[in-house]
Design a protein around this motif. Structure first.
Motif, short mmCIF file in Angstrom:
data_model
loop_
_atom_site.label_atom_id
_atom_site.label_comp_id
_atom_site.label_asym_id
_atom_site.label_seq_id
_atom_site.Cartn_x
_atom_site.Cartn_y
_atom_site.Cartn_z
N ALA A 1 0.84 -1.22 0.00
CA ALA A 1 0.00 0.00 0.00
C ALA A 1 0.87 1.25 0.00
N PHE A 2 1.96 1.23 0.77
CA PHE A 2 2.89 2.36 0.79
C PHE A 2 3.49 2.59 -0.60
N ILE A 3 3.91 1.49 -1.24
CA ILE A 3 4.52 1.58 -2.56
C ILE A 3 3.55 2.15 -3.58
N GLU A 4 2.32 1.65 -3.56
CA GLU A 4 1.32 2.12 -4.52
C GLU A 4 1.04 3.61 -4.34
N ASP A 5 1.00 4.06 -3.09
CA ASP A 5 0.76 5.47 -2.82
C ASP A 5 1.93 6.32 -3.31
N GLU A 6 3.15 5.86 -3.06
CA GLU A 6 4.33 6.63 -3.47
C GLU A 6 4.48 6.64 -4.99
N GLU A 7 4.08 5.57 -5.65
CA GLU A 7 4.14 5.54 -7.12
C GLU A 7 3.26 6.64 -7.72
N GLN A 8 2.18 6.96 -7.02
CA GLN A 8 1.29 8.02 -7.49
C GLN A 8 1.82 9.40 -7.11
N GLU A 9 2.32 9.54 -5.89
CA GLU A 9 2.72 10.85 -5.38
C GLU A 9 4.14 11.26 -5.81
N GLN A 10 5.06 10.28 -5.85
CA GLN A 10 6.45 10.51 -6.26
C GLN A 10 7.10 11.69 -5.52
N VAL A 11 7.17 11.56 -4.20
CA VAL A 11 7.76 12.63 -3.38
C VAL A 11 9.12 12.24 -2.80
N PHE A 12 9.54 10.98 -2.98
CA PHE A 12 10.80 10.52 -2.40
C PHE A 12 11.87 10.37 -3.47
N ASN A 13 13.07 10.83 -3.13
CA ASN A 13 14.22 10.63 -4.01
C ASN A 13 15.49 10.87 -3.20
N GLY A 14 16.63 10.44 -3.74
CA GLY A 14 17.89 10.66 -3.05
C GLY A 14 18.65 9.36 -2.83
N TYR B 1 19.30 7.60 -0.25
CA TYR B 1 18.83 6.66 0.76
C TYR B 1 17.39 6.21 0.50
N VAL B 2 16.99 6.26 -0.76
CA VAL B 2 15.67 5.83 -1.19
C VAL B 2 15.83 4.60 -2.07
N GLN B 3 15.32 3.45 -1.62
CA GLN B 3 15.46 2.21 -2.37
C GLN B 3 14.38 2.09 -3.45
N SER B 4 14.68 1.33 -4.48
CA SER B 4 13.74 1.16 -5.58
C SER B 4 12.57 0.28 -5.15
N PHE B 5 11.44 0.49 -5.78
CA PHE B 5 10.26 -0.32 -5.47
C PHE B 5 10.47 -1.76 -5.92
N ALA B 6 11.25 -1.95 -6.99
CA ALA B 6 11.56 -3.30 -7.44
C ALA B 6 12.29 -4.07 -6.34
N THR B 7 13.22 -3.40 -5.67
CA THR B 7 13.94 -4.02 -4.55
C THR B 7 13.00 -4.32 -3.39
N LEU B 8 12.15 -3.35 -3.05
CA LEU B 8 11.24 -3.53 -1.92
C LEU B 8 10.24 -4.65 -2.16
N ARG B 9 9.83 -4.80 -3.42
CA ARG B 9 8.86 -5.86 -3.74
C ARG B 9 9.47 -7.25 -3.66
N LYS B 10 10.78 -7.33 -3.52
CA LYS B 10 11.46 -8.62 -3.34
C LYS B 10 11.65 -8.94 -1.86
#
Length: 242
Positions: A195-208, A210-219
């Motif tokens: 749910a966090f990932i889906e929300d961030e994919e829409q909002e796109q407020v994180f970068n830098g 120390y921000v991991q990719s969603f592909a990594t998090l989904r693993k």
């Protein structure tokens, strides 16, 4: 016959729910209720009387959220939430704050909440702070946890810093033996992470850096979540004096 443990939680975004500690609290026979601030219209004039009676809450858990504790203009219910929280804490009752929740407790007690130098998002190691008194909550020497924040809290006056890392100096604190504030998300479970990932994919407020990719998090594997979930269970026991 002992009455049930009354646990109330403040929820600020849809889909987050109660995370990992729901099942643990149910195993303790807890009666669980919630205030869903996210469901209130932005112009809704929330009255403090609409929140639970402080005396009827045995444990308060304050969840995370995408808003800032400083954004009372856009989320006017924040003023009421803080006022209620001030009453609750004044009675020395058990409370746990998770990410935004930890920031809310700190801010309610006069500590500053502001932008962290770097955003943190993903699985990150957090370390026990030096010279933590023996009587404090037993934080592990290091633990990998889920981070998802842009802002952070200063340690409230009279509180003890329990954990830190090189990206964000204040990762956890305690006040007395009844209040624990987390900057990270120990409650995270796979469904909530998605749910966090889906929300961030829409909002796109994180970068830098120390921000991991969603592909990594989904693993993420099931065992990745367990240490922090168990840490939260221990935190619940601690503030309840178990």
């Amino acid at each position: 016959m002992m009455r049930k443990l009354n646990v109330h939680y403040f929820q600020h975004i849809a889909g987050e729910g109660f995370g990992s500690c729901y099942d643990y609290l149910k195993s303790l026979g807890a009666n669980i209720t919630a205030t869903e601030f996210f469901a209130l219209p932005t112009d809704f004039a929330l009255e403090i009387e609409a929140l639970p009676t402080v005396e009827n809450v045995d444990l308060l858990i304050i969840m995370g959220g995408t808003m800032s504790v400083n954004d009372e203009a856009n989320f006017p219910w924040l003023k009421i939430e803080k006022r209620w929280l001030r009453r609750y804490l004044a009675q020395g009752k058990p409370a746990i704050g998770l990410c935004l929740g930890g920031q809310l407790i700190a801010n309610t007690l006069g500590a500053k909440v502001s932008r962290n130098p770097e955003q943190e998002l993903g699985w990150v190691k957090v370390y026990k702070s030096e010279a933590v008194p023996e009587h404090c909550f037993k934080f592990p020497d290091e633990i990998k946890v889920m981070q998802w924040h842009s802002e952070t809290f200063e340690i409230p006056k009279g509180a003890i810093r329990l954990a830190e890392n090189q990206v964000c100096a204040n990762q956890m604190y305690q006040i007395g033996k009844n209040v624990l504030g987390f900057q990270f998300h120990p409650e995270i479970i796979p469904r909530v992470l998605e749910a966090f990932i889906e929300d961030e994919e829409q909002e796109q407020v994180f970068n830098g850096p120390y921000v991991q990719s969603f592909a990594t998090l989904r693993k993420s594997k099931a065992e990745d979540f367990k240490p922090a979930n168990q840490l939260l269970n221990s935190a619940i026991d601690y503030v309840l004096g178990a």
